[in-house]
Design a protein around this motif. Structure first.
Motif, mmCIF file in Angstrom:
data_model
loop_
_atom_site.group_PDB
_atom_site.id
_atom_site.type_symbol
_atom_site.label_atom_id
_atom_site.label_comp_id
_atom_site.label_asym_id
_atom_site.label_seq_id
_atom_site.Cartn_x
_atom_site.Cartn_y
_atom_site.Cartn_z
ATOM 1 N N LEU A 28 1.030 -1.140 0.055
ATOM 2 C CA LEU A 28 0.089 -0.198 0.037
ATOM 3 C C LEU A 28 0.796 1.243 0.090
ATOM 4 C CD1 LEU A 28 -2.757 1.326 0.125
ATOM 5 C CD2 LEU A 28 -2.562 1.006 2.524
ATOM 6 N N ARG A 32 1.026 4.174 -2.944
ATOM 7 C CA ARG A 32 0.258 5.133 -2.404
ATOM 8 C C ARG A 32 -0.126 6.418 -3.328
ATOM 9 N NH1 ARG A 32 5.012 5.543 0.070
ATOM 10 N NH2 ARG A 32 5.903 7.825 0.268
ATOM 11 N N LYS A 106 -5.297 0.596 -7.048
ATOM 12 C CA LYS A 106 -6.066 0.751 -5.762
ATOM 13 C C LYS A 106 -7.194 -0.039 -5.570
ATOM 14 C CE LYS A 106 -8.105 4.665 -3.022
ATOM 15 N NZ LYS A 106 -8.452 6.201 -2.997
ATOM 16 N N PHE A 109 -6.381 -3.350 -4.774
ATOM 17 C CA PHE A 109 -5.656 -3.650 -3.286
ATOM 18 C C PHE A 109 -6.880 -3.935 -2.245
ATOM 19 C CE2 PHE A 109 -4.663 -1.975 0.821
ATOM 20 C CZ PHE A 109 -3.568 -2.587 1.306
ATOM 21 N N TRP A 110 -7.951 -3.035 -2.411
ATOM 22 C CA TRP A 110 -9.013 -3.225 -1.579
ATOM 23 C C TRP A 110 -9.607 -4.368 -1.798
ATOM 24 C CZ3 TRP A 110 -8.496 -0.896 2.825
ATOM 25 C CH2 TRP A 110 -7.640 0.544 3.026
#
Length: 352
Positions: A28, A32, A106, A109-110
């Motif tokens: 992460l 970022r 992103k 990732f989630w």
């Protein structure tokens, strides 16, 4: 299935959870800034995740011996192979919603965090059912065989991510703005907090992965019902999904026959699960490993040989907000369009 009777202390669960949490935190932090993930970066991260997954098998070898280690590797390989099919679906969702390249990591990732949570629940529930009721092995086995059949014959079936019942439910409950607002999942418009199109894409990823989680967990439960082995094999396979997507996005068109190999693996897992509750008994792990490795190798090799005249580019037109209304903002980075021509379960069709 293989019964492994070793006791896993609480500290082992805590240690594995800590390793996973640290790796996710590092990933992460490294991404970022929402930058576009190139092939080289994705390949490095894929190598890292694969190395971690393989290294854990060596830890099990030293700690519990060869049977436990080989069972883990069998589960890890089948989960890794099935995760390639997830990559096809990610490509469909990203193409359908025209998700800008810079924000895809992103979303994934989630999405992976949600996938880990769902699979953990499925693992404990599924393992408990198989332990308590012998006949569930026949149900799970039949489900895997049917799923393998559907995968083999339904590769050209069209899919509409925005028609997914979970996506529609979220749109109905959560106020949604059908555009992108940078890398934000939520924003404020007119003083009201609303979800962005990026959040809708995330929900679509989660909803489709939920379906994949059912058959992938069932497949590894056909190998063993030891929850520690099933969970770690699942976790280490799923953690590399993001990097795997960015590595393979440009090659999806070349995996023409991979879905046949995945269908064979699912059907094999189903047969193995059913046989475990018959006089035939449990198939040996070396045989299981051999079938998995041979099936993956043949299906990928067959695909690459059949498409050796193609380049890695997927081609196709890039979908933009100006002509589809899906929400890609004019200033957002151009989304990729890695929709597979064959080899995944479905083909995408743009919003109507």
């Amino acid at each position: 299935m293989t019964e492994l009777s070793f006791t896993v202390p609480l500290w082992a669960w805590a240690a594995v959870t800590l390793v996973i949490a640290v790796m996710l935190a590092v990933d992460l932090i490294a991404h970022r800034d929402n930058h576009v993930i190139g092939f080289r970066e994705a390949a490095v991260w894929s190598g890292v995740w694969i190395a971690v997954g393989l290294a854990f098998g060596l830890v099990l070898l030293v700690w519990q011996g060869g049977e436990v280690s080989s069972t883990y590797y069998a589960g890890y390989l089948i989960e890794k192979a099935l995760s390639i099919d997830n990559v096809f679906v990610f490509a469909l969702v990203f193409s359908f919603f025209a998700v800008p390249d810079a924000y895809q990591h992103k979303v994934l990732f989630w999405g992976v965090l949600g996938a880990l949570a769902f699979r953990l629940v499925f693992i404990f529930v599924g393992a408990e059912l198989l332990q308590l009721f012998f006949w569930t092995a026949y149900l799970f086995g039949a489900f895997l065989i049917w799923t393998g059949y559907k995968m083999a014959v339904s590769k050209d079936e069209e899919v509409h991510p925005d028609r997914n019942i979970v996506v529609r439910l979220v749109k109905r409950i959560v106020p949604t703005d059908p555009t992108y607002h940078g890398g934000r999942f939520f924003t404020r418009i007119g003083g009201r907090r609303v979800a962005t199109l990026l959040f809708v894409a995330l929900v679509a990823i989660e909803a489709t992965d939920l379906i994949f989680a059912v058959d992938s967990v069932a497949a590894i439960l056909a190998i063993t019902t030891n929850t520690f082995i099933v969970w770690t094999a699942n976790a280490f396979a799923v953690l590399g999904l993001r990097s795997l997507y960015f590595c393979l996005a440009g090659l999806l068109r070349r995996f023409t026959y991979l879905h046949y190999g995945l269908a064979v693996l699912l059907a094999f897992a189903g047969v193995k699960l059913i046989l475990s509750e018959t006089p035939v008994g449990k198939l040996p792990i070396p045989l299981t490993l051999g079938v998995i490795v041979a099936t993956i190798t043949v299906s990928i090799g067959w695909s690459l040989l059949a498409t050796r005249g193609r380049n890695g580019d997927t081609g196709g037109d890039t979908t933009r907000e100006s002509d589809t209304g899906t929400g890609a903002a004019p200033n957002d980075p151009a989304p990729s369009d890695p929709a597979p021509a064959g080899g995944g379960r479905h083909r995408p069709q743009g919003p109507s």
